[in-house]
Write a protein that holds these residues in place. Sequence first.
Motif, PDB file in Angstrom:
ATOM      1  N   MET A  88       0.852  -1.304  -0.041  1.00  0.00           N
ATOM      2  CA  MET A  88      -0.013  -0.052   0.079  1.00  0.00           C
ATOM      3  C   MET A  88       0.816   1.295   0.133  1.00  0.00           C
ATOM      4  O   MET A  88       1.830   1.387   1.044  1.00  0.00           O
ATOM      5  N   GLY A 114       2.681  -0.064   4.852  1.00  0.00           N
ATOM      6  CA  GLY A 114       3.672   0.942   5.542  1.00  0.00           C
ATOM      7  C   GLY A 114       3.334   1.982   6.402  1.00  0.00           C
ATOM      8  O   GLY A 114       2.248   1.938   6.979  1.00  0.00           O
ATOM      9  N   GLU A 117       7.682   7.128   6.805  1.00  0.00           N
ATOM     10  CA  GLU A 117       7.964   7.781   5.656  1.00  0.00           C
ATOM     11  C   GLU A 117       7.579   6.787   4.548  1.00  0.00           C
ATOM     12  O   GLU A 117       7.617   7.115   3.220  1.00  0.00           O
ATOM     13  N   ILE A 134      -4.818   4.006  -3.043  1.00  0.00           N
ATOM     14  CA  ILE A 134      -6.248   3.968  -2.801  1.00  0.00           C
ATOM     15  C   ILE A 134      -6.920   5.489  -3.250  1.00  0.00           C
ATOM     16  O   ILE A 134      -7.913   5.611  -3.058  1.00  0.00           O
ATOM     17  N   GLY A 135      -5.966   6.220  -3.625  1.00  0.00           N
ATOM     18  CA  GLY A 135      -6.305   7.729  -3.853  1.00  0.00           C
ATOM     19  C   GLY A 135      -5.283   8.700  -3.530  1.00  0.00           C
ATOM     20  O   GLY A 135      -4.352   8.518  -2.971  1.00  0.00           O
ATOM     21  N   TYR A 137      -4.290  10.984  -1.740  1.00  0.00           N
ATOM     22  CA  TYR A 137      -4.205  11.696  -0.442  1.00  0.00           C
ATOM     23  C   TYR A 137      -3.430  10.816   0.369  1.00  0.00           C
ATOM     24  O   TYR A 137      -2.968   9.795   0.151  1.00  0.00           O
ATOM     25  N   LEU A 139      -2.299   9.088   3.867  1.00  0.00           N
ATOM     26  CA  LEU A 139      -2.699   8.475   5.235  1.00  0.00           C
ATOM     27  C   LEU A 139      -1.672   8.102   6.176  1.00  0.00           C
ATOM     28  O   LEU A 139      -0.387   8.103   5.737  1.00  0.00           O
TER      29      LEU A 139
END
Length: 227
Positions: A88, A114, A117, A134-135, A137, A139
Motif C-alpha cells: 500500500m 507501510g 515515511e 487508494i487515492g 491523499y 494517510l
Amino acid sequence: MNFRATILTLYPEMFPGPLGVSLSGEALKSGLWSLEARQIREHGLGRHRAVDDTPSGGGPGMVLRCDVLGAAIDAACPPDDERPRLLMSPRGRPFSQSRARDLAAGPGIVIICGRFEGVDERVIEARGLEEVSIGDYVLSGGEIPAMVLLDACVRLIPGVMGKVHSGDEESFENGLLEYPHYTRPREWEGRSIPDVLNSGDHAAIARWRRARALELTKARRPDLIGD
Ligand code: SAH
C-alpha cells in the motif's frame, strides 16, 4: 481454493476490524475467505525489536528497514506462493473496480502496510512488491488502505453477495456511475418516485436508468466517459 489474505503490519490488532462485520464478516465466518494479520515487529532487530531507521541522505521521519520487512515477507509467503504481493503506497498505481475483480478471481493477496515515511526501496525491488494507492491523499499507515482494498475484493468473491446481486450494474462496472435508487414511501415531503419506476415497463425502466447513469457520469465524472 478459497481466497486467502495475508496482511503484514505493525498493528495486527486492527484486523479484521470493519471486515469482521456484515457481508465480509459473514463470509469470513463461513470460510469463503481467510485473513491472517502478521506482526512485522516479530522480525525486528535487537532487544527493542526495531523495525525502522533514519532515512539515508537525511530528512524527516523514519523508514521501514528492508532486512526486517524482507524477513517478514519470507516468513509469510514461500517463493512458490502465487498470490500478488501488494504494498500500500500513495505512489502506487490507483486501485480500481476492475483490479478488485481480477484479484477476487485469484488465490488471494499478500498486503504489506507501510508506516512512517515508507519502506526501503530495495525490498520493493527484491521481493517484487507492486505498489497500490487508494487515492491521491496521504494517510498515516497502510492498514486502512488494506481494508479498503480487501473490502472491495471480498464482496466480489463468488458466494459472498449471493446470486441475486451480481454487482453488474454498480458504479464503475459498466464504465458509468450508478443510477439513483428509490424505495417506499411513494410520497415523502412532497417528493414522489419517478413514475416510470412504478410503471412495470421493464424496458422503459432500463432506458430511464441508463439515461440517468449517463447524465450523472457526465456531470460528476466526465473522465470515465473519456471524451
Ligand atoms: N512519505 C510517503 C507517505 C507515507 S504515509 C509518500 O510521500 O509517498 C505512510 C504509509 O501509509 C505508506 O507507506 C502507505 O503504506 C500508507 N498510505 C498512505 N497513504 C496511502 C494511499 N493513498 N494509498 C495507499 N497507502 C497509503
